[in-house]
Design a protein around this motif. Structure first.
Motif, mmCIF file in Angstrom:
data_model
loop_
_atom_site.group_PDB
_atom_site.id
_atom_site.type_symbol
_atom_site.label_atom_id
_atom_site.label_comp_id
_atom_site.label_asym_id
_atom_site.label_seq_id
_atom_site.Cartn_x
_atom_site.Cartn_y
_atom_site.Cartn_z
ATOM 1 N N ALA A 55 0.829 -1.206 0.000
ATOM 2 C CA ALA A 55 0.000 0.000 0.000
ATOM 3 C C ALA A 55 0.865 1.258 0.000
ATOM 4 O O ALA A 55 0.579 2.228 -0.717
ATOM 5 C CB ALA A 55 -0.940 -0.011 1.206
ATOM 6 N N ALA A 56 1.934 1.241 0.791
ATOM 7 C CA ALA A 56 2.833 2.395 0.851
ATOM 8 C C ALA A 56 3.522 2.626 -0.491
ATOM 9 O O ALA A 56 3.670 3.770 -0.936
ATOM 10 C CB ALA A 56 3.867 2.197 1.952
ATOM 11 N N GLU A 57 3.927 1.552 -1.148
ATOM 12 C CA GLU A 57 4.553 1.702 -2.468
ATOM 13 C C GLU A 57 3.567 2.295 -3.473
ATOM 14 O O GLU A 57 3.915 3.194 -4.249
ATOM 15 C CB GLU A 57 5.067 0.364 -2.987
ATOM 16 N N ALA A 58 2.323 1.831 -3.442
ATOM 17 C CA ALA A 58 1.308 2.365 -4.354
ATOM 18 C C ALA A 58 1.062 3.845 -4.086
ATOM 19 O O ALA A 58 0.928 4.645 -5.025
ATOM 20 C CB ALA A 58 0.012 1.573 -4.217
ATOM 21 N N ALA A 59 1.006 4.217 -2.813
ATOM 22 C CA ALA A 59 0.808 5.626 -2.461
ATOM 23 C C ALA A 59 1.981 6.469 -2.951
ATOM 24 O O ALA A 59 1.794 7.560 -3.504
ATOM 25 C CB ALA A 59 0.646 5.771 -0.952
ATOM 26 N N HIS A 60 3.187 5.964 -2.776
ATOM 27 C CA HIS A 60 4.386 6.672 -3.238
ATOM 28 C C HIS A 60 4.356 6.871 -4.758
ATOM 29 O O HIS A 60 4.604 7.966 -5.254
ATOM 30 C CB HIS A 60 5.639 5.881 -2.825
ATOM 31 N N ARG A 61 4.028 5.827 -5.485
ATOM 32 C CA ARG A 61 4.010 5.890 -6.954
ATOM 33 C C ARG A 61 2.873 6.768 -7.491
ATOM 34 O O ARG A 61 2.958 7.269 -8.605
ATOM 35 C CB ARG A 61 3.924 4.494 -7.545
ATOM 36 N N ALA A 62 1.820 6.955 -6.701
ATOM 37 C CA ALA A 62 0.664 7.747 -7.145
ATOM 38 C C ALA A 62 0.958 9.237 -7.194
ATOM 39 O O ALA A 62 0.268 9.988 -7.889
ATOM 40 C CB ALA A 62 -0.524 7.491 -6.221
ATOM 41 N N VAL A 63 1.985 9.672 -6.491
ATOM 42 C CA VAL A 63 2.309 11.099 -6.409
ATOM 43 C C VAL A 63 3.185 11.503 -7.585
ATOM 44 O O VAL A 63 4.188 10.850 -7.882
ATOM 45 C CB VAL A 63 3.017 11.413 -5.066
ATOM 46 N N ASP A 64 2.783 12.595 -8.260
ATOM 47 C CA ASP A 64 3.565 13.121 -9.380
ATOM 48 C C ASP A 64 4.605 14.101 -8.860
ATOM 49 O O ASP A 64 4.352 14.846 -7.919
ATOM 50 C CB ASP A 64 2.652 13.856 -10.367
ATOM 51 N N GLY A 65 5.746 14.098 -9.477
ATOM 52 C CA GLY A 65 6.765 15.065 -9.126
ATOM 53 C C GLY A 65 8.140 14.563 -9.505
ATOM 54 O O GLY A 65 8.356 13.354 -9.654
ATOM 55 N N ASP A 66 9.057 15.498 -9.658
ATOM 56 C CA ASP A 66 10.441 15.130 -9.950
ATOM 57 C C ASP A 66 11.092 14.470 -8.745
ATOM 58 O O ASP A 66 12.053 13.719 -8.881
ATOM 59 C CB ASP A 66 11.256 16.369 -10.340
ATOM 60 N N ARG A 67 10.556 14.776 -7.563
ATOM 61 C CA ARG A 67 11.109 14.239 -6.328
ATOM 62 C C ARG A 67 9.957 14.016 -5.347
ATOM 63 O O ARG A 67 9.137 14.900 -5.134
ATOM 64 C CB ARG A 67 12.113 15.236 -5.755
ATOM 65 N N VAL A 68 9.904 12.826 -4.751
ATOM 66 C CA VAL A 68 8.854 12.480 -3.791
ATOM 67 C C VAL A 68 9.524 11.936 -2.536
ATOM 68 O O VAL A 68 10.381 11.056 -2.615
ATOM 69 C CB VAL A 68 7.880 11.426 -4.371
ATOM 70 N N SER A 69 9.126 12.473 -1.399
ATOM 71 C CA SER A 69 9.667 12.045 -0.115
ATOM 72 C C SER A 69 8.641 11.171 0.598
ATOM 73 O O SER A 69 7.501 11.596 0.810
ATOM 74 C CB SER A 69 9.994 13.275 0.735
ATOM 75 N N THR A 70 9.046 9.955 0.963
ATOM 76 C CA THR A 70 8.144 9.034 1.646
ATOM 77 C C THR A 70 8.796 8.519 2.919
ATOM 78 O O THR A 70 9.950 8.101 2.896
ATOM 79 C CB THR A 70 7.775 7.844 0.739
ATOM 80 N N VAL A 71 8.037 8.560 4.007
ATOM 81 C CA VAL A 71 8.486 8.034 5.296
ATOM 82 C C VAL A 71 7.462 6.996 5.737
ATOM 83 O O VAL A 71 6.259 7.253 5.716
ATOM 84 C CB VAL A 71 8.597 9.155 6.360
ATOM 85 N N LEU A 72 7.938 5.822 6.138
ATOM 86 C CA LEU A 72 7.069 4.751 6.601
ATOM 87 C C LEU A 72 7.609 4.216 7.919
ATOM 88 O O LEU A 72 8.749 3.767 7.990
ATOM 89 C CB LEU A 72 7.001 3.617 5.571
ATOM 90 N N LYS A 73 6.794 4.290 8.945
ATOM 91 C CA LYS A 73 7.149 3.768 10.271
ATOM 92 C C LYS A 73 6.135 2.683 10.607
ATOM 93 O O LYS A 73 4.931 2.929 10.592
ATOM 94 C CB LYS A 73 7.094 4.882 11.309
ATOM 95 N N ILE A 74 6.615 1.459 10.902
ATOM 96 C CA ILE A 74 5.736 0.311 11.124
ATOM 97 C C ILE A 74 5.864 -0.198 12.552
ATOM 98 O O ILE A 74 6.965 -0.352 13.071
ATOM 99 C CB ILE A 74 6.068 -0.826 10.142
ATOM 100 N N ASP A 75 4.719 -0.476 13.166
ATOM 101 C CA ASP A 75 4.645 -1.141 14.460
ATOM 102 C C ASP A 75 4.041 -2.512 14.205
ATOM 103 O O ASP A 75 2.844 -2.634 13.952
ATOM 104 C CB ASP A 75 3.790 -0.331 15.432
ATOM 105 N N ASP A 76 4.858 -3.540 14.234
ATOM 106 C CA ASP A 76 4.420 -4.908 13.971
ATOM 107 C C ASP A 76 4.472 -5.682 15.289
ATOM 108 O O ASP A 76 5.388 -6.444 15.545
ATOM 109 C CB ASP A 76 5.332 -5.547 12.917
ATOM 110 N N LYS A 77 3.499 -5.431 16.152
ATOM 111 C CA LYS A 77 3.461 -6.096 17.449
ATOM 112 C C LYS A 77 2.892 -7.494 17.252
ATOM 113 O O LYS A 77 1.692 -7.682 17.103
ATOM 114 C CB LYS A 77 2.628 -5.301 18.450
#
Length: 104
Positions: A55-77
């Motif tokens: 899902a995070a990869e799809a969200a990242h790819r959906a954004v247009d721009g020469d440069r896109v900044s993505t931060v993902l923090k996961i809590d896998d308890k």
């Protein structure tokens, strides 16, 4: 849901990012995730980390721009099925009040 994540996807542009961020949020609809967007990112819940990564990869790819900044923090308890809302409720119980200010 067992995995919770905070996702922030933003194009590096001048002016409002709202339209591009909306594209990222809309991309989450294709996945079996629950999500809630706030001013600093989007909280995502899924049954497994793989779904969050996809899902995070799809969200990242959906954004247009020469440069896109993505931060993902996961809590896998892995020892609990506690949802994000239950985590907040636990903090609020410890506080004895809502976990927010009264300044609307």
């Amino acid at each position: 849901m067992t995995a919770v994540a905070l996702l922030s996807v933003a194009p590096v542009i001048e002016g409002s990012m709202a339209e591009e961020v909306a594209k990222a949020v809309n991309a989450l609809e294709s996945f079996d995730v629950d999500y809630e967007t706030n001013p600093m990112g989007t909280v995502i819940e899924a049954d497994d980390v793989g779904t969050i990564f996809a899902a995070a990869e799809a969200a990242h790819r959906a954004v247009d721009g020469d440069r896109v900044s993505t931060v993902l923090k996961i809590d896998d308890k892995r020892t609990s099925d506690e949802s994000a809302s239950e985590k907040v409720a636990s903090v609020e119980a410890a506080l004895g009040r809502p976990a927010r200010s009264d300044n609307d």
